[in-house]
Design an enzyme around this catalytic site. Structure first.
Site, PDB file in Angstrom:
ATOM      1  N   LYS A  82       0.813  -1.218   0.000  1.00 32.29           N
ATOM      2  CA  LYS A  82       0.000   0.000   0.000  1.00 32.29           C
ATOM      3  C   LYS A  82       0.847   1.270   0.000  1.00 32.29           C
ATOM      4  O   LYS A  82       0.338   2.336  -0.292  1.00 32.29           O
ATOM      5  CB  LYS A  82      -1.026  -0.002   1.136  1.00 32.29           C
ATOM      6  CG  LYS A  82      -0.558   0.392   2.500  1.00 32.29           C
ATOM      7  CD  LYS A  82      -1.793   0.702   3.364  1.00 32.29           C
ATOM      8  CE  LYS A  82      -1.423   0.831   4.820  1.00 32.29           C
ATOM      9  NZ  LYS A  82      -2.560   1.265   5.620  1.00 32.29           N
ATOM     10  N   ASP A  83       2.132   1.140   0.310  1.00 39.67           N
ATOM     11  CA  ASP A  83       3.013   2.303   0.254  1.00 39.67           C
ATOM     12  C   ASP A  83       3.657   2.483  -1.124  1.00 39.67           C
ATOM     13  O   ASP A  83       4.400   3.430  -1.342  1.00 39.67           O
ATOM     14  CB  ASP A  83       4.119   2.188   1.318  1.00 39.67           C
ATOM     15  CG  ASP A  83       3.549   2.209   2.730  1.00 39.67           C
ATOM     16  OD1 ASP A  83       2.513   2.865   2.934  1.00 39.67           O
ATOM     17  OD2 ASP A  83       4.132   1.556   3.617  1.00 39.67           O
ATOM     18  N   ARG A 133      -8.479   8.270   4.794  1.00 38.44           N
ATOM     19  CA  ARG A 133      -9.407   7.197   4.449  1.00 38.44           C
ATOM     20  C   ARG A 133     -10.143   6.695   5.694  1.00 38.44           C
ATOM     21  O   ARG A 133     -11.375   6.564   5.714  1.00 38.44           O
ATOM     22  CB  ARG A 133      -8.582   6.060   3.821  1.00 38.44           C
ATOM     23  CG  ARG A 133      -9.303   4.770   3.541  1.00 38.44           C
ATOM     24  CD  ARG A 133      -8.307   3.726   3.032  1.00 38.44           C
ATOM     25  NE  ARG A 133      -7.282   3.388   4.019  1.00 38.44           N
ATOM     26  CZ  ARG A 133      -7.446   2.552   5.039  1.00 38.44           C
ATOM     27  NH1 ARG A 133      -8.589   1.942   5.215  1.00 38.44           N
ATOM     28  NH2 ARG A 133      -6.468   2.305   5.894  1.00 38.44           N
ATOM     29  N   ARG A 134      -9.387   6.427   6.751  1.00 39.23           N
ATOM     30  CA  ARG A 134     -10.028   5.947   7.993  1.00 39.23           C
ATOM     31  C   ARG A 134     -10.851   7.057   8.625  1.00 39.23           C
ATOM     32  O   ARG A 134     -11.969   6.822   9.103  1.00 39.23           O
ATOM     33  CB  ARG A 134      -8.954   5.483   8.983  1.00 39.23           C
ATOM     34  CG  ARG A 134      -8.248   4.228   8.521  1.00 39.23           C
ATOM     35  CD  ARG A 134      -7.068   3.873   9.435  1.00 39.23           C
ATOM     36  NE  ARG A 134      -6.387   2.690   8.936  1.00 39.23           N
ATOM     37  CZ  ARG A 134      -5.067   2.502   8.988  1.00 39.23           C
ATOM     38  NH1 ARG A 134      -4.270   3.418   9.522  1.00 39.23           N
ATOM     39  NH2 ARG A 134      -4.538   1.400   8.512  1.00 39.23           N
ATOM     40  N   ARG A 151       0.873  10.327  14.433  1.00 38.41           N
ATOM     41  CA  ARG A 151       1.867   9.760  13.516  1.00 38.41           C
ATOM     42  C   ARG A 151       2.965   9.084  14.291  1.00 38.41           C
ATOM     43  O   ARG A 151       2.892   8.896  15.487  1.00 38.41           O
ATOM     44  CB  ARG A 151       2.427  10.832  12.565  1.00 38.41           C
ATOM     45  CG  ARG A 151       1.666  10.865  11.230  1.00 38.41           C
ATOM     46  CD  ARG A 151       2.564  11.278  10.075  1.00 38.41           C
ATOM     47  NE  ARG A 151       3.493  10.216   9.708  1.00 38.41           N
ATOM     48  CZ  ARG A 151       4.630  10.429   9.095  1.00 38.41           C
ATOM     49  NH1 ARG A 151       5.019  11.636   8.782  1.00 38.41           N
ATOM     50  NH2 ARG A 151       5.416   9.414   8.792  1.00 38.41           N
ATOM     51  N   ARG A 157       3.047   4.968  18.238  1.00 33.88           N
ATOM     52  CA  ARG A 157       1.592   5.162  18.346  1.00 33.88           C
ATOM     53  C   ARG A 157       1.012   4.411  19.540  1.00 33.88           C
ATOM     54  O   ARG A 157       0.189   4.935  20.285  1.00 33.88           O
ATOM     55  CB  ARG A 157       0.902   4.690  17.078  1.00 33.88           C
ATOM     56  CG  ARG A 157       1.258   5.557  15.908  1.00 33.88           C
ATOM     57  CD  ARG A 157       0.525   5.110  14.668  1.00 33.88           C
ATOM     58  NE  ARG A 157       1.093   5.810  13.532  1.00 33.88           N
ATOM     59  CZ  ARG A 157       0.447   6.069  12.412  1.00 33.88           C
ATOM     60  NH1 ARG A 157      -0.784   5.655  12.253  1.00 33.88           N
ATOM     61  NH2 ARG A 157       1.036   6.717  11.439  1.00 33.88           N
ATOM     62  N   CYS A 248      -2.290   9.054  -1.272  1.00 34.06           N
ATOM     63  CA  CYS A 248      -2.401   9.236   0.172  1.00 34.06           C
ATOM     64  C   CYS A 248      -3.204  10.462   0.556  1.00 34.06           C
ATOM     65  O   CYS A 248      -3.619  10.606   1.681  1.00 34.06           O
ATOM     66  CB  CYS A 248      -1.016   9.447   0.767  1.00 34.06           C
ATOM     67  SG  CYS A 248      -0.297   7.982   1.393  1.00 34.06           S
TER      68      CYS A 248
HETATM   69  C1  DPM Z   1      -0.567   4.388   3.797  1.00 39.93           C
HETATM   70  C2  DPM Z   1      -1.508   4.806   4.756  1.00 39.93           C
HETATM   71  C3  DPM Z   1      -0.962   4.443   6.014  1.00 39.93           C
HETATM   72  C4  DPM Z   1       0.310   3.815   5.768  1.00 39.93           C
HETATM   73  C5  DPM Z   1      -2.815   5.510   4.459  1.00 39.93           C
HETATM   74  C6  DPM Z   1      -4.051   4.627   4.691  1.00 39.93           C
HETATM   75  C7  DPM Z   1      -1.584   4.702   7.342  1.00 39.93           C
HETATM   76  C8  DPM Z   1      -1.239   6.088   7.823  1.00 39.93           C
HETATM   77  C9  DPM Z   1      -1.721   6.391   9.209  1.00 39.93           C
HETATM   78  C10 DPM Z   1      -0.672   4.515   2.323  1.00 39.93           C
HETATM   79  N1  DPM Z   1       0.517   3.815   4.423  1.00 39.93           N
HETATM   80  O1  DPM Z   1      -3.984   3.457   5.065  1.00 39.93           O
HETATM   81  O2  DPM Z   1      -5.177   5.152   4.484  1.00 39.93           O
HETATM   82  O3  DPM Z   1      -2.375   5.552   9.873  1.00 39.93           O
HETATM   83  O4  DPM Z   1      -1.410   7.496   9.654  1.00 39.93           O
HETATM   84  C11 DPM Z   1       1.365   1.697   6.669  1.00 39.93           C
HETATM   85  C12 DPM Z   1       0.939   0.732   7.634  1.00 39.93           C
HETATM   86  C13 DPM Z   1       1.106  -0.527   7.037  1.00 39.93           C
HETATM   87  C14 DPM Z   1       1.693  -0.327   5.777  1.00 39.93           C
HETATM   88  C15 DPM Z   1       0.423   1.002   8.999  1.00 39.93           C
HETATM   89  C16 DPM Z   1      -1.081   0.994   9.122  1.00 39.93           C
HETATM   90  C17 DPM Z   1       0.723  -1.852   7.666  1.00 39.93           C
HETATM   91  C18 DPM Z   1       1.061  -3.089   6.877  1.00 39.93           C
HETATM   92  C19 DPM Z   1       0.212  -3.351   5.643  1.00 39.93           C
HETATM   93  C20 DPM Z   1       1.285   3.230   6.765  1.00 39.93           C
HETATM   94  N2  DPM Z   1       1.854   1.036   5.600  1.00 39.93           N
HETATM   95  O5  DPM Z   1      -1.798   1.274   8.158  1.00 39.93           O
HETATM   96  O6  DPM Z   1      -1.559   0.716  10.243  1.00 39.93           O
HETATM   97  O7  DPM Z   1      -0.882  -2.799   5.445  1.00 39.93           O
HETATM   98  O8  DPM Z   1       0.668  -4.188   4.855  1.00 39.93           O
END
Ligand code: DPM
Length: 363
Positions: A82-83, A133-134, A151, A157, A248
């Site tokens: 997702k990144d 999104r959340r 963050r 967190r 994002c």
């Molecule tokens: C992206 C988002 C977040 C990450 C945006 C979203 C969360 C940011 C936040 C694109 N990357 O999800 O709407 O909560 O401030 C990230 C996480 C993981 C991968 C952490 C998470 C978890 C492992 C996975 C950060 N990137 O979302 O809790 O999903 O494989």
């Protein structure tokens, strides 16, 4: 393979855990293989005081790693899918997407609320997330709750939640189940959010292995870690996001399911406060073809840029064996169709307003 394989990753605990998992899987299949994990700090890791959506640069967590890949300092990079943007720099490709963990989000409550659900929290309770999104989806479903930005890496967190340090005293935070689980903290999950409450991010829960396009040896190696159903779902989701030109900085979410060769994709967009929502589902029957598990067959990793068979070389930057091309083309079209449907229903002004409002506020 003679040479040592260097696996690039960010240095956060989650990223390291993911890279170690990939290293172990590679070694299971190739006991002789020599590997080394190379941890790197990225720009995104250094900017901890701003929500992701406000930093404004795509590929924030990937640029330095991609440079190392390009310069041959590493042979592949492990990312949370997702990144990874839907378009990669020239010469880079996602050689494999590994089997997805639970893609959903989960609520981690403060100790005193541990057994409660979001519905039972008192009005005004503070929920930490900096994902637009959340925030949009939760605000829509739970208008009585206050969403506040948090963050830092996952450890930070959780500490903020547990100690009440920092910008707000959170009652709960929302995180991806996959990340919490890979950190070994699954016992902290109070409950997992249903798709009615909160759909997930494109590619959430899956790992993407980024390689040099044309590096046949490495592509052949990582192809063994690819998971076919995950690849189908994630190609549809990524095609949806690319068609919407989302990232994002806008509230966009998906849900995909593969049942008996029918792929279902739900896509949604929201205004920042969740008051507006457009959400639709479409499905496609995937064409037959290939050899069942589909990951070897006539696979010719490294030849993706000129098969000469008229097939697109890869799908939303994801490499696949040619036995999978027809199914992936159908999955990609599904993503584009869902995006176009949302655009017809008025997604564009919602997304543009969300982008403008997000850019205008200071982080
Ligand atoms: C992206 C988002 C977040 C990450 C945006 C979203 C969360 C940011 C936040 C694109 N990357 O999800 O709407 O909560 O401030 C990230 C996480 C993981 C991968 C952490 C998470 C978890 C492992 C996975 C950060 N990137 O979302 O809790 O999903 O494989």
């Amino acid at each position: 393979m003679e040479k040592k394989i260097r696996i690039g990753t960010r240095k956060s605990e989650l990223a390291m855990a993911q890279a170690k998992w990939v290293e172990a899987e590679l070694k299971k299949l190739n006991p002789q293989l020599e590997t080394e994990i190379v941890g790197m700090t990225t720009t995104g890791d250094q900017i901890l005081n701003k929500p992701l959506s406000k930093i404004g640069e795509k590929s924030l967590f990937t640029k330095e790693l991609e440079r190392a890949l390009e310069e041959g300092k590493v042979d592949m990079v492990v990312h949370s899918l997702k990144d990874l943007p839907t378009t990669l720099p020239p010469g880079m490709i996602i050689g494999a997407i590994c089997e997805r963990e639970d893609p959903r989000d989960a609520v981690v409550m403060k100790e005193e609320h541990r057994t409660k659900r979001l519905t039972c929290l008192p009005a005004g309770s503070i929920i930490g997330t900096s994902s637009l999104r959340r925030a949009a989806q939760l605000q829509r479903r739970y208008p009585q709750l206050t969403i506040s930005s948090v963050r830092g890496n996952l450890n930070t967190r959780l500490r903020k939640l547990d100690t009440g340090d920092g910008e707000a005293a959170f009652d709960a935070i929302v995180l991806a189940v996959a990340g919490i689980t890979r950190m070994g903290w699954a016992d902290r999950i109070s409950h997992v959010l249903s798709h009615e409450d909160c759909m997930y991010a494109v590619g959430q829960g899956a790992l993407g292995l980024e390689c040099r396009d044309g590096d046949a040896a490495v592509l052949r190696l990582v192809a063994e870690l690819a998971d076919r159903p995950t690849r189908l779902s994630c190609v549809a989701e990524r095609a949806f996001l690319r068609q919407l030109e989302g990232g994002c900085s806008v509230p966009v979410a998906v849900r995909s399911q593969l049942h008996d060769e029918t792929l279902h994709l739900t896509g949604g967009v929201w205004s920042l406060d969740g008051s507006q929502e457009i959400r639709r589902t479409l499905a496609v029957q995937l064409p037959a073809g290939g050899d069942g598990d589909g990951d070897d067959g006539d696979a010719r990793p490294g030849c993706s840029n000129g098969g000469g068979d008229g097939q697109p070389p890869h799908f939303v930057a994801v490499w696949a064996p040619s036995s999978e091309h027809a199914r992936l083309a159908a999955a990609e079209k599904l993503g584009v169709d869902v995006a176009n449907l949302l655009l017809q229903l008025g997604a564009k002004p919602i997304l543009e307003a969300a982008k403008a409002a997000n850019d205008a506020t200071t982080g």
